[in-house]
Design an enzyme around this catalytic site. Sequence first.
Site, short mmCIF file in Angstrom:
data_model
loop_
_atom_site.label_atom_id
_atom_site.label_comp_id
_atom_site.label_asym_id
_atom_site.label_seq_id
_atom_site.Cartn_x
_atom_site.Cartn_y
_atom_site.Cartn_z
N ARG A 133 -1.10 -14.12 4.14
CA ARG A 133 -1.78 -13.41 5.24
C ARG A 133 -1.02 -13.62 6.55
O ARG A 133 -0.99 -12.73 7.41
CB ARG A 133 -3.25 -13.83 5.36
CG ARG A 133 -4.11 -13.19 4.24
CD ARG A 133 -5.60 -13.20 4.53
NE ARG A 133 -6.00 -12.33 5.60
CZ ARG A 133 -6.58 -11.13 5.46
NH1 ARG A 133 -6.84 -10.66 4.24
NH2 ARG A 133 -6.92 -10.42 6.50
N PHE A 172 -15.40 2.95 7.41
CA PHE A 172 -13.99 3.28 7.15
C PHE A 172 -13.65 3.40 5.67
O PHE A 172 -12.52 3.69 5.30
CB PHE A 172 -13.06 2.28 7.84
CG PHE A 172 -13.26 0.84 7.37
CD1 PHE A 172 -12.69 0.40 6.19
CD2 PHE A 172 -14.02 -0.05 8.12
CE1 PHE A 172 -12.85 -0.91 5.76
CE2 PHE A 172 -14.19 -1.36 7.70
CZ PHE A 172 -13.60 -1.79 6.51
N HIS A 174 -1.75 -5.58 1.53
CA HIS A 174 -3.04 -6.23 1.32
C HIS A 174 -2.80 -7.69 0.97
O HIS A 174 -1.84 -8.01 0.28
CB HIS A 174 -3.80 -5.56 0.17
CG HIS A 174 -4.97 -6.38 -0.28
ND1 HIS A 174 -6.18 -6.33 0.36
CD2 HIS A 174 -5.09 -7.31 -1.27
CE1 HIS A 174 -7.02 -7.19 -0.24
NE2 HIS A 174 -6.38 -7.79 -1.22
N ASN A 216 -1.91 0.17 6.94
CA ASN A 216 -1.35 -1.09 7.41
C ASN A 216 -0.47 -1.81 6.39
O ASN A 216 -0.33 -3.02 6.42
CB ASN A 216 -2.49 -2.01 7.90
CG ASN A 216 -3.49 -2.32 6.80
OD1 ASN A 216 -3.36 -1.81 5.68
ND2 ASN A 216 -4.47 -3.15 7.10
N ARG A 230 3.04 -6.07 8.54
CA ARG A 230 2.21 -4.97 9.03
C ARG A 230 2.79 -4.43 10.35
O ARG A 230 2.72 -3.23 10.62
CB ARG A 230 0.77 -5.43 9.19
CG ARG A 230 0.03 -5.43 7.85
CD ARG A 230 -1.28 -6.16 7.91
NE ARG A 230 -2.14 -5.84 6.78
CZ ARG A 230 -3.29 -6.46 6.51
NH1 ARG A 230 -3.71 -7.45 7.30
NH2 ARG A 230 -4.01 -6.11 5.47
N LYS A 237 0.83 -1.20 0.00
CA LYS A 237 0.00 0.00 0.00
C LYS A 237 0.88 1.26 0.00
O LYS A 237 2.08 1.18 0.28
CB LYS A 237 -0.93 -0.04 1.21
CG LYS A 237 -1.91 -1.23 1.19
CD LYS A 237 -2.90 -1.17 2.34
CE LYS A 237 -3.89 -2.33 2.31
NZ LYS A 237 -4.93 -2.20 3.36
N THR A 254 -4.82 -7.35 10.61
CA THR A 254 -5.19 -6.11 9.91
C THR A 254 -4.69 -4.86 10.62
O THR A 254 -4.17 -3.94 10.00
CB THR A 254 -6.73 -6.05 9.77
OG1 THR A 254 -7.17 -7.23 9.11
CG2 THR A 254 -7.17 -4.84 8.96
P1 ADP Z 1 -7.68 -7.06 5.49
O1 ADP Z 1 -6.94 -6.06 4.67
O2 ADP Z 1 -6.82 -7.55 6.63
O3 ADP Z 1 -8.28 -8.17 4.70
P2 ADP Z 1 -10.35 -5.95 5.69
O4 ADP Z 1 -10.66 -6.67 4.43
O5 ADP Z 1 -11.27 -6.15 6.85
O6 ADP Z 1 -8.87 -6.29 6.23
O7 ADP Z 1 -10.29 -4.38 5.40
C1 ADP Z 1 -9.67 -3.86 4.26
C2 ADP Z 1 -8.80 -2.68 4.66
O8 ADP Z 1 -9.62 -1.64 5.19
C3 ADP Z 1 -7.81 -2.99 5.79
O9 ADP Z 1 -6.61 -3.56 5.33
C4 ADP Z 1 -7.59 -1.61 6.38
O10 ADP Z 1 -6.67 -0.83 5.57
C5 ADP Z 1 -8.98 -0.98 6.28
N1 ADP Z 1 -9.79 -1.24 7.50
C6 ADP Z 1 -10.42 -2.37 7.83
N2 ADP Z 1 -11.11 -2.26 8.99
C7 ADP Z 1 -10.93 -1.01 9.41
C8 ADP Z 1 -11.40 -0.26 10.52
N3 ADP Z 1 -12.20 -0.80 11.45
N4 ADP Z 1 -10.99 1.02 10.63
C9 ADP Z 1 -10.21 1.58 9.70
N5 ADP Z 1 -9.73 0.94 8.61
C10 ADP Z 1 -10.08 -0.34 8.46
MG MG Z 2 -9.80 -8.18 3.27
#
Ligand code: ADP
Ligand code: MG
Length: 380
Positions: free
Chosen positions: A173, A145, A206, A203, A193, A99, A179
């Site tokens: 992952r 978000f 992805h 973070n 991360r 990212k 996350t």
């Molecule tokens: P991941 O990337 O671990 O699969 P998600 O699919 O739940 O997580 O969310 C996509 C992206 O959205 C996350 O990587 C993060 O950048 C952002 N995100 C997710 N949940 C939140 C939250 N509660 N508050 C702020 N940003 C979030």
């Molecule tokens: Mg995701």
Amino acid sequence: MAANLRYCFISEWLDPASGILWKYQLFYYPESKEVEMVDIKNRRHFLKRTKYEELKPSLLFLGSVVTVFSRQLKLTEYGDEFTRNRMESQSERTLAMIKPDAYKNMGKIINAICQSGFLISKLRIGKLSKEEAGEFYAVHAGKPFVDRLTDFMSSGRVVAMELVAPGAIRKWRELIGPTDSNQARAEAPGSLRAQFGTDKTFNACHGSDAPDTAAEECNFWFGPGRYPGKCDLAAGTTLCLVKPHLVADGAAGLVIDLIQESFEVTAGGLYNLDRNAAAEFLEVYKGVLPAGDFNSMVEQLTSGACIALEVADRDGADAVEPFRQLAGPLDPELGRVLRPASLRARFGLDAVRNGVHCTDLPEDGVLEVNYFFTILPTAS
Ligand code: ADP
Ligand code: MG
């Protein structure tokens, strides 16, 4: 390993001279490192069973491009059920992104990817628009978000990669960690991360979460006819090619990290060059090098995937000459004496496998960058 093990793939080769698409059964015998090719249409041997140690078994997966005696064969189907059963689980794919907040750490992250045993089968640096970011994260539409997330994801360059490995989705992952980067620091301090992210939104990386989303997300970036995240090319930039021998050795991340220490990387992609493209790109060397050396250079550039980077000076000065200094003398032996810190001195093996190509003349910077980023297709 069972005796007489034999894998079979259906492969395609586009003859650059005639434009004819040939289809072959490609057999690989891992114990003896032999290959064999049968021309499917004419039902006859094209290549009898022959030792070919350059073929890396890790490249045997669908969609891969393998070079066999200078021919780039694209593996399009499994040739038999045995091969499917053995190989399908070995070559799971996932979509990884670096990212915008971790873009400056791209080299370190790519190195971690290679050291963890992933194969990078596709890679493209791009800049998503807010709309494209929304499309990529469509599953989160409506969540509180998402606006912050799409602002963030469109705020700078990202690196999209298709990674291949046994159990790639889970494995990636695990490497990136939870996350929330703060949670990652508490629970998985070695994760990417934890090392490179800040909080829940910012973070660093992805990773797809399941086979169906992995397929959709790989298609988002690399599907036929798709070209999201198109980067604008800058002026005064130069081209760096991380040559196939380094990409195959998993050393690309180390090279990119050294480049990022003093330059900005403004575009990039992974390419499988065919003979025509490599010879055309290296054309200027044709007259100045002995024919044998020119052919060896073409051979090296077509021996596997290379990574092309558009490299810019941080302060907007012309990057060609300063980057040439970082690359070092063409011959790494000479480089190790004269400029031991240069890329070629550190990563080069000999004058042909010298780690990186860089643009030689300031007036060619734009031409070489354009050749890769507006003319050639990336791996697809
Ligand atoms: P991941 O990337 O671990 O699969 P998600 O699919 O739940 O997580 O969310 C996509 C992206 O959205 C996350 O990587 C993060 O950048 C952002 N995100 C997710 N949940 C939140 C939250 N509660 N508050 C702020 N940003 C979030
Ligand atoms: Mg995701």
